[in-house]
Design an enzyme around this catalytic site. Structure first.
Site, PDB file in Angstrom:
ATOM      1  N   ASP A  37       0.797  -1.237  -0.032  1.00 38.21           N
ATOM      2  CA  ASP A  37       0.043  -0.061  -0.098  1.00 38.21           C
ATOM      3  C   ASP A  37       0.841   1.259   0.005  1.00 38.21           C
ATOM      4  OD1 ASP A  37       1.149  -0.096   2.553  1.00 38.21           O
ATOM      5  OD2 ASP A  37      -0.792   0.163   3.630  1.00 38.21           O
ATOM      6  N   ASP A 168      18.696  38.621  -4.042  1.00 39.32           N
ATOM      7  CA  ASP A 168      17.712  39.275  -3.393  1.00 39.32           C
ATOM      8  C   ASP A 168      18.366  39.611  -2.040  1.00 39.32           C
ATOM      9  OD1 ASP A 168      17.866  36.623  -1.766  1.00 39.32           O
ATOM     10  OD2 ASP A 168      16.243  35.731  -2.888  1.00 39.32           O
ATOM     11  N   LYS A 191      14.339  41.807  -5.777  1.00 38.25           N
ATOM     12  CA  LYS A 191      13.710  41.003  -6.609  1.00 38.25           C
ATOM     13  C   LYS A 191      12.049  41.255  -5.793  1.00 38.25           C
ATOM     14  CE  LYS A 191      13.397  36.461  -4.509  1.00 38.25           C
ATOM     15  NZ  LYS A 191      13.927  35.320  -4.314  1.00 38.25           N
ATOM     16  N   ARG A 193       8.612  38.718  -5.801  1.00 35.24           N
ATOM     17  CA  ARG A 193       8.348  37.290  -6.362  1.00 35.24           C
ATOM     18  C   ARG A 193       6.734  37.328  -6.571  1.00 35.24           C
ATOM     19  NH1 ARG A 193       9.605  32.489  -6.191  1.00 35.24           N
ATOM     20  NH2 ARG A 193      11.641  32.409  -5.322  1.00 35.24           N
ATOM     21  N   THR A 225      14.757  32.766  -9.816  1.00 33.07           N
ATOM     22  CA  THR A 225      15.426  34.024  -8.966  1.00 33.07           C
ATOM     23  C   THR A 225      16.920  34.251  -9.918  1.00 33.07           C
ATOM     24  OG1 THR A 225      14.607  33.433  -6.851  1.00 33.07           O
ATOM     25  CG2 THR A 225      16.702  34.822  -6.871  1.00 33.07           C
TER      26      THR A 225
END
Ligand code: R5P
Length: 301
Positions: A37, A168, A191, A193, A225
């Site tokens: 499983d 960054d 930077k 996001r 980035t």
């Protein structure tokens, strides 16, 4: 290492073998299999009673699998009577989920640090943790850095007019240390996001025109980035651009992006296995952190 044992799961066998060899230690036997499983079954076939046990396992992709292996090995080791259990986690997956940004979110990095302790881990050895918050969750006995390994590589290349660039704000501290080690100047990019895989480089501070640049970060994940920073440096007149990071997660479109970007070389370490990435990306250079891990293990053994 007489009263110590090194164990590992399936996350990064090459790194573990190299580390154990450098420690002059044999790797202890661990049996891991999947039940039908898909539950994980783990058993340590190694006498550990009264010993100090180092479990070397980055919780890299697939993070859930490797985390469960680490938890099970730690639990088995504790039940088998180990004197002390040290989790050596060269890359700590979930580290970027280190705070609540939106209502309803968990703090996953903290949750898993707590679970590992519950399973029996007494101490951590970690490397270039993503943030101060993660450091406070793990409280590593040794927080190692890949900085000397990466700096050593760039020193050996004797690159002229080198500028170390932070992609960054978060990378600035590390970048300052690298620049000091290399006797280089620094530059910094800010930077924004947009999403998990998309960033925009907004501004650059520092003199990079005609200079060889190395952008340094802790993690390259989707390479958004890094590639944005490369684009910004190139469009502002940088000469050769290198990208370097401790942890090469290289998820999603990272390989495609790095292939397409005007990157001279991408330098990462082997905290995460890189064999497949190396095949797909010729300009990828992988440096080994096994000597740094082995040194830390020997000191704590
Ligand atoms: C973010 O704070 C990290 O230090 C890295 O800059 C980030 O994880 C890199 O992600 P990506 O490669 O997906 O842009």
């Amino acid at each position: 290492m007489k009263n110590s044992v090194i164990l590992s799961g399936n996350a990064n066998p090459e790194l573990v073998k190299e580390t154990a060899k450098k420690c002059g230690a044999r790797l202890g036997k661990v049996h891991i299999e999947k039940f039908p499983d898909l539950e994980t079954y783990a058993r340590i076939d190694e006498p550990v009673a009264g010993k100090k046990v180092f479990i070397v396992q980055p919780t890299c992709t697939p993070a859930n699998e490797h985390l469960v292996e680490l938890l099970l090995i730690a639990d088995a080791t504790r039940r088998a009577g180990a004197r002390k259990i040290i989790a050596v986690v060269p890359y700590y997956g979930y580290a970027r989920q280190d705070r609540k940004v939106k209502e309803g979110e968990p703090v996953s990095a903290q949750l898993f640090a707590g679970l590992l302790r519950k399973a029996g881990v007494n101490e951590f050895i970690a490397m270039d943790l993503h943030s101060r918050a993660v450091e406070t969750f793990l409280k590593p006995k040794a927080h190692l850095h890949a900085l000397p390994v990466i700096a050593g590589y760039f020193k050996s290349k004797k690159i002229r007019d080198l500028v170390v660039v932070a992609p960054d704000k978060g990378a600035l501290k590390n970048v300052k240390m690298q620049a000091k080690a290399l006797g280089a100047k620094i530059a910094a990019i800010s930077k924004k996001r947009i999403s998990g895989s998309q960033v925009v480089a907004e501004k650059i501070e520092g003199d990079i025109k005609g200079k060889n640049c190395v952008i340094i970060d802790d993690i390259i994940s989707t390479a958004g980035t890094m590639c944005e920073a490369v684009r910004m440096l190139k469009s502002n007149g940088a000469a050769n651009v290198y990208v370097a990071a401790t942890h090469g997660v290289l998820a999603g479109k990272a390989i495609e992006r790095l292939k397409a970007a005007p990157v001279k070389e991408a330098i990462i370490t082997n905290t995460i296995p890189q064999a497949e990435h190396k095949k797909a990306l010729k300009k990828l250079r992988v440096l080994s952190v096994a000597p740094v891990l082995a040194e830390a293990i020997k000191k704590m053994a």
